[in-house]
Design a protein around this motif. Structure first.
Motif, mmCIF file in Angstrom:
data_model
loop_
_atom_site.group_PDB
_atom_site.id
_atom_site.type_symbol
_atom_site.label_atom_id
_atom_site.label_comp_id
_atom_site.label_asym_id
_atom_site.label_seq_id
_atom_site.Cartn_x
_atom_site.Cartn_y
_atom_site.Cartn_z
ATOM 1 N N ARG A 52 -24.265 -10.222 8.916
ATOM 2 C CA ARG A 52 -22.858 -9.844 8.887
ATOM 3 C C ARG A 52 -21.997 -11.029 9.310
ATOM 4 O O ARG A 52 -22.320 -11.751 10.259
ATOM 5 C CB ARG A 52 -22.623 -8.663 9.832
ATOM 6 N N CYS A 105 -14.799 -12.894 10.455
ATOM 7 C CA CYS A 105 -13.717 -11.925 10.229
ATOM 8 C C CYS A 105 -14.073 -10.591 10.887
ATOM 9 O O CYS A 105 -15.040 -10.476 11.654
ATOM 10 C CB CYS A 105 -13.445 -11.755 8.735
ATOM 11 N N ASP A 106 -13.311 -9.538 10.553
ATOM 12 C CA ASP A 106 -13.515 -8.234 11.188
ATOM 13 C C ASP A 106 -14.882 -7.631 10.883
ATOM 14 O O ASP A 106 -15.313 -6.699 11.576
ATOM 15 C CB ASP A 106 -12.424 -7.256 10.738
ATOM 16 N N ALA A 107 -15.568 -8.159 9.864
ATOM 17 C CA ALA A 107 -16.891 -7.626 9.525
ATOM 18 C C ALA A 107 -17.867 -7.765 10.685
ATOM 19 O O ALA A 107 -18.853 -7.021 10.760
ATOM 20 C CB ALA A 107 -17.434 -8.354 8.290
ATOM 21 N N ARG A 108 -17.600 -8.683 11.595
ATOM 22 C CA ARG A 108 -18.521 -8.895 12.716
ATOM 23 C C ARG A 108 -18.574 -7.701 13.652
ATOM 24 O O ARG A 108 -19.521 -7.571 14.446
ATOM 25 C CB ARG A 108 -18.107 -10.146 13.501
ATOM 26 N N HIS A 109 -17.573 -6.824 13.597
ATOM 27 C CA HIS A 109 -17.532 -5.683 14.510
ATOM 28 C C HIS A 109 -18.439 -4.540 14.069
ATOM 29 O O HIS A 109 -18.621 -3.588 14.825
ATOM 30 C CB HIS A 109 -16.097 -5.171 14.638
ATOM 31 N N ASP A 168 -18.706 -0.405 9.833
ATOM 32 C CA ASP A 168 -17.542 0.449 9.623
ATOM 33 C C ASP A 168 -16.235 -0.336 9.640
ATOM 34 O O ASP A 168 -15.146 0.250 9.607
ATOM 35 C CB ASP A 168 -17.502 1.553 10.678
ATOM 36 N N HIS A 169 -16.319 -1.669 9.690
ATOM 37 C CA HIS A 169 -15.132 -2.525 9.638
ATOM 38 C C HIS A 169 -15.136 -3.321 8.338
ATOM 39 O O HIS A 169 -16.157 -3.914 7.958
ATOM 40 C CB HIS A 169 -15.103 -3.489 10.833
ATOM 41 N N ASP A 170 -13.993 -3.320 7.667
ATOM 42 C CA ASP A 170 -13.893 -4.029 6.398
ATOM 43 C C ASP A 170 -13.728 -5.528 6.634
ATOM 44 O O ASP A 170 -13.031 -5.946 7.568
ATOM 45 C CB ASP A 170 -12.687 -3.523 5.591
ATOM 46 N N PRO A 171 -14.352 -6.347 5.784
ATOM 47 C CA PRO A 171 -14.162 -7.803 5.912
ATOM 48 C C PRO A 171 -12.769 -8.211 5.471
ATOM 49 O O PRO A 171 -12.096 -7.483 4.723
ATOM 50 C CB PRO A 171 -15.232 -8.378 4.980
ATOM 51 N N GLY A 225 -18.187 -9.847 3.527
ATOM 52 C CA GLY A 225 -18.660 -9.360 4.810
ATOM 53 C C GLY A 225 -20.064 -9.813 5.163
ATOM 54 O O GLY A 225 -20.535 -9.555 6.268
#
Length: 372
Positions: A282, A286-290, A293-296, A307
């Motif tokens: 992952r 970007c937000d994909a690291r969370h 359930d988080h969009d890249p 992502g």
């Protein structure tokens, strides 16, 4: 019928016209604040389209009794302008030289290191760190020759005789008695031959990591180079499964990128593994690291908005490879993987251009210090 355009009016050559042109030129010369501006003043006021140059060309069309007076008037005007330009040129050049010297002043009384320190190349440092991860897990580091026999590079790894990777456009062949492909020797295209050599020399069980340079006929650009670095791993033992492979690569990703990586396997094909997979993790940028359930981020430059970041190829060792190296595939199984070290450095440290890694500029290495 179209009318003939009127002939252009002849320039006026009198004291008022020439005097006005000279005054304008002198004012422009005085206002120039750099040699570049003065160059443009010279073009504007003495160039072919200037008033003085046009008047000078028109003298030949004047009546004979007017040529001498007009020539003296225009010549004196041009002389004044050229003298002013020359004097201003000297002033500006001297001022610019003085400013350059002031900006480049070196205090020779400051202490200096007569032997500037170098720095380990970040690829070397990253390779050492990868080796440390596997040595910490009890693996060994294995090395092999860069000029390799075709058998170790291809045949032992289950490459067909007509596999595209064997062609000259992909592989550097070392010229021999027969020349070209007939030599039987190549510059290795991956570090996998070290795995075959280690199986033959050390036997099983075997846990090795194989870093080193490899060679392919790629053009040098921002993302490719004909000489690059790989690290490959091989584990052969009883009862090894894909779960062991995933756990090993998860550990490596965690050590290199930090945190708890989210990974996935995508089905793929390699001649030397079956089943084969591409392993992704992952995106850490970007937000994909969370989490899933988080969009890249659509504009993420690291993952391209997907992502996921490709980590490398892997899989369970093909039984044909084990048999070629004298290992019974009914008793021993194992897994293998291969990673590009340049790619890891680009992802981990934001290196945008692979050419920066090969130009030999010590400033590139010094940027990383002692730890990357």
């Amino acid at each position: 019928m179209s009318e003939t355009p009127p002939a252009p009016e002849a320039p006026v050559i009198d004291e008022a016209t020439i005097g006005s042109a000279v005054d304008a030129a002198l004012a422009a010369v005085a206002a120039a604040s750099s040699t570049a501006e003065l160059k443009q003043v010279r073009i504007d006021h003495t160039g072919d389209s200037s008033v003085l140059a046009t008047a000078n060309r028109a003298i030949k069309d004047l009546p004979k009794d007017q040529k001498a007076g007009a020539g003296k008037l225009v010549g004196q005007g041009k002389g004044r302008v050229q003298q002013a330009i020359a004097a201003r040129q000297q002033e500006l050049a001297a001022a610019e030289e003085e400013a350059a010297l002031a900006a480049e002043t070196v205090d020779v009384t400051l202490p200096v290191d007569r032997r500037p320190r170098g720095a380990a190349h970040p690829l070397t440092t990253l390779t050492d760190r990868i080796n440390d991860v596997f040595v910490g897990m009890g693996w060994e580091v294995a090395e092999g020759p860069e000029i390799e026999a075709e058998w170790f590079n291809f045949d032992a790894l289950n490459f067909d005789v007509d596999h595209p990777a064997r062609q000259m456009q992909d592989t550097f062949y070392v010229a021999g008695p027969d020349g070209g492909e007939g030599s039987g020797q190549i510059l290795r295209t991956h570090t996998s031959p070290v795995q075959a050599r280690s199986l033959l020399e050390r036997g099983v069980p075997l846990y090795i990591v194989c870093p080193g340079e490899v060679f392919r006929t790629d053009e040098l650009d921002a993302t490719h180079t004909p000489v690059f670095h790989q690290v490959e791993g091989l584990a052969i033992d009883k009862d090894l499964t894909m779960a062991h492979l995933v756990g090993t690569l998860d550990t490596l990703a965690r050590e290199l990128f930090g945190g708890e990586p989210i990974t996935r396997l995508r089905p793929s094909y390699f001649p030397f593994t079956e089943p084969s997979a591409e392993m992704d993790f992952r995106c850490f940028s970007c937000d994909a690291r969370h989490g899933l359930d988080h969009d890249p981020a659509p504009d993420c430059r690291v993952c391209g908005g997907t992502g996921w970041i490709e980590m490398g190829g892997c899989g369970m060792v093909n039984p044909a490879v084990l048999r070629a190296c004298g290992v019974d595939p009914e008793e021993y199984q194992g897994f293998a993987f291969g990673l590009g070290i340049e790619r890891i450095l680009m992802l981990r440290n934001g290196v945008a251009d692979m050419r920066d890694m090969v130009e030999g500029d010590v400033r590139f290495s010094q940027h990383y210090g002692t730890e990357i």
